[in-house]
Design a protein around this motif. Structure first.
Motif, PDB file in Angstrom:
ATOM      1  N   MET A 148       0.849  -1.226   0.000  1.00  0.00           N
ATOM      2  CA  MET A 148       0.000   0.000   0.000  1.00  0.00           C
ATOM      3  C   MET A 148       0.873   1.261   0.000  1.00  0.00           C
ATOM      4  N   SER A 149       0.375   2.279  -0.642  1.00  0.00           N
ATOM      5  CA  SER A 149       1.142   3.526  -0.648  1.00  0.00           C
ATOM      6  C   SER A 149       0.228   4.677  -0.235  1.00  0.00           C
ATOM      7  N   TRP A 150       0.866   5.792   0.004  1.00  0.00           N
ATOM      8  CA  TRP A 150       0.079   6.947   0.450  1.00  0.00           C
ATOM      9  C   TRP A 150      -0.519   7.711  -0.722  1.00  0.00           C
ATOM     10  N   THR A 151      -1.640   7.234  -1.157  1.00  0.00           N
ATOM     11  CA  THR A 151      -2.342   7.910  -2.237  1.00  0.00           C
ATOM     12  C   THR A 151      -2.987   9.170  -1.668  1.00  0.00           C
ATOM     13  N   GLU A 167      -6.003   9.999  -1.611  1.00  0.00           N
ATOM     14  CA  GLU A 167      -7.184   9.646  -0.820  1.00  0.00           C
ATOM     15  C   GLU A 167      -6.818   9.228   0.589  1.00  0.00           C
ATOM     16  N   ARG A 168      -5.853   8.310   0.628  1.00  0.00           N
ATOM     17  CA  ARG A 168      -5.434   7.792   1.923  1.00  0.00           C
ATOM     18  C   ARG A 168      -4.881   8.881   2.817  1.00  0.00           C
ATOM     19  N   VAL A 169      -4.098   9.761   2.222  1.00  0.00           N
ATOM     20  CA  VAL A 169      -3.539  10.862   3.000  1.00  0.00           C
ATOM     21  C   VAL A 169      -4.665  11.745   3.518  1.00  0.00           C
ATOM     22  N   GLU A 170      -5.643  11.896   2.675  1.00  0.00           N
ATOM     23  CA  GLU A 170      -6.768  12.751   3.059  1.00  0.00           C
ATOM     24  C   GLU A 170      -7.491  12.155   4.261  1.00  0.00           C
ATOM     25  N   ALA A 207      -3.680   6.811  16.156  1.00  0.00           N
ATOM     26  CA  ALA A 207      -2.946   6.299  15.001  1.00  0.00           C
ATOM     27  C   ALA A 207      -3.360   4.870  14.665  1.00  0.00           C
ATOM     28  N   SER A 208      -3.587   4.092  15.677  1.00  0.00           N
ATOM     29  CA  SER A 208      -3.948   2.696  15.416  1.00  0.00           C
ATOM     30  C   SER A 208      -5.318   2.603  14.766  1.00  0.00           C
ATOM     31  N   GLN A 209      -6.206   3.467  15.175  1.00  0.00           N
ATOM     32  CA  GLN A 209      -7.549   3.451  14.593  1.00  0.00           C
ATOM     33  C   GLN A 209      -7.469   3.838  13.134  1.00  0.00           C
ATOM     34  N   ILE A 210      -6.666   4.830  12.879  1.00  0.00           N
ATOM     35  CA  ILE A 210      -6.506   5.292  11.509  1.00  0.00           C
ATOM     36  C   ILE A 210      -5.904   4.184  10.661  1.00  0.00           C
ATOM     37  N   ALA A 211      -4.912   3.535  11.222  1.00  0.00           N
ATOM     38  CA  ALA A 211      -4.261   2.449  10.497  1.00  0.00           C
ATOM     39  C   ALA A 211      -5.265   1.343  10.188  1.00  0.00           C
ATOM     40  N   GLY A 248      -6.142   0.358   6.530  1.00  0.00           N
ATOM     41  CA  GLY A 248      -5.787  -1.001   6.168  1.00  0.00           C
ATOM     42  C   GLY A 248      -4.470  -1.043   5.420  1.00  0.00           C
ATOM     43  N   GLY A 249      -3.741  -2.114   5.592  1.00  0.00           N
ATOM     44  CA  GLY A 249      -2.481  -2.239   4.884  1.00  0.00           C
ATOM     45  C   GLY A 249      -1.331  -1.461   5.485  1.00  0.00           C
ATOM     46  N   VAL A 250      -1.609  -0.798   6.571  1.00  0.00           N
ATOM     47  CA  VAL A 250      -0.539  -0.061   7.239  1.00  0.00           C
ATOM     48  C   VAL A 250      -0.642  -0.254   8.749  1.00  0.00           C
ATOM     49  N   THR A 251       0.460  -0.059   9.394  1.00  0.00           N
ATOM     50  CA  THR A 251       0.477  -0.177  10.845  1.00  0.00           C
ATOM     51  C   THR A 251       0.353   1.209  11.450  1.00  0.00           C
ATOM     52  N   ARG A 252       0.149   1.243  12.720  1.00  0.00           N
ATOM     53  CA  ARG A 252       0.011   2.550  13.358  1.00  0.00           C
ATOM     54  C   ARG A 252       1.324   3.302  13.244  1.00  0.00           C
TER      55      ARG A 252
END
Length: 190
Positions: free
Chosen positions: A1-4, A6-9, A21-25, A29-33
DNA sequence: CCCTGATTCGC
DNA sequence: GCGAATCAGG
């Protein structure tokens, strides 16, 4: 996964809302906190107001902190900070929720009356109660679900014992049926 | 023990 | 730029 974009938004939005951070992760999905936190820093949107931790209000970071070099590697870890502050918890003498002590065979009145609790939540509880640790009163700790199951006057009585949803006295599933939002609780039907 | 965010640093 | 490992605190 990369920081598209959308994801950054999403990250920005949630971080702004105070989500952890964990909730966001989890949401992304596809990333850790860790990834989330790292990104947050790189984006420069770190300190969310004066939070409880990492206080650094004014200028106070002239600590170069050379290099602790705290890695003895293969050395055995015979070191334990041990900041034990709280003594053992001597088990609670009273039941955490709902009054009980009702002779077996009697029609248990209140109890987390099913029926007006979301079906999903109930289903979840039923699942969970299969995996429950089934611990006794003496085994309850700050982090074990204190949801009582069964008839206290019977041998068939135990506490869920699963890991609590931090802060709450119950595990995820039981919190679901224990703390129903006023809105959802009122006048379901229709 | 569970969780939080902060930093470092090889990639 | 990325994020695991680590650190520091609740």
């Amino acid at each position: 996964m990369s920081w598209t974009d959308e994801r950054v938004e999403t990250l920005k939005k949630m971080w702004g809302e105070g989500q952890s951070a964990s909730q966001i992760a989890k949401e992304l999905g596809g990333v850790t906190r860790n990834a989330v936190i790292g990104k947050v820093h790189r984006l420069g949107l770190s300190n969310r107001a004066a939070s409880g931790t990492a206080a650094n209000p004014p200028a106070a970071k002239p600590e170069p902190k050379p290099k602790p070099e705290p890695k003895p590697k293969a050395a055995a870890k015979a070191e334990k900070p041990e900041m034990k502050t709280e003594a053992a918890t001597p088990a609670k003498p009273t039941l955490p929720a709902r009054k009980q002590i009702i002779p077996a065979g009697q029609p248990l009145p209140p109890q987390p009356s099913a029926n007006e609790i979301s079906p999903e939540a109930l289903a979840k509880v039923n699942e969970v109660e299969k995996k429950a640790k089934r611990i006794g009163l003496m085994d309850l700790t700050e982090r074990t679900c204190k949801w009582p199951v069964g008839d206290p006057a019977t041998e068939d009585f135990w506490f869920c014992g699963l890991p609590v949803k931090q802060g709450k006295p119950y595990c995820e599933a039981h919190v679901g049926v224990a703390f129903q939002p006023m809105s959802a609780r009122r006048d379901r039907r229709r």
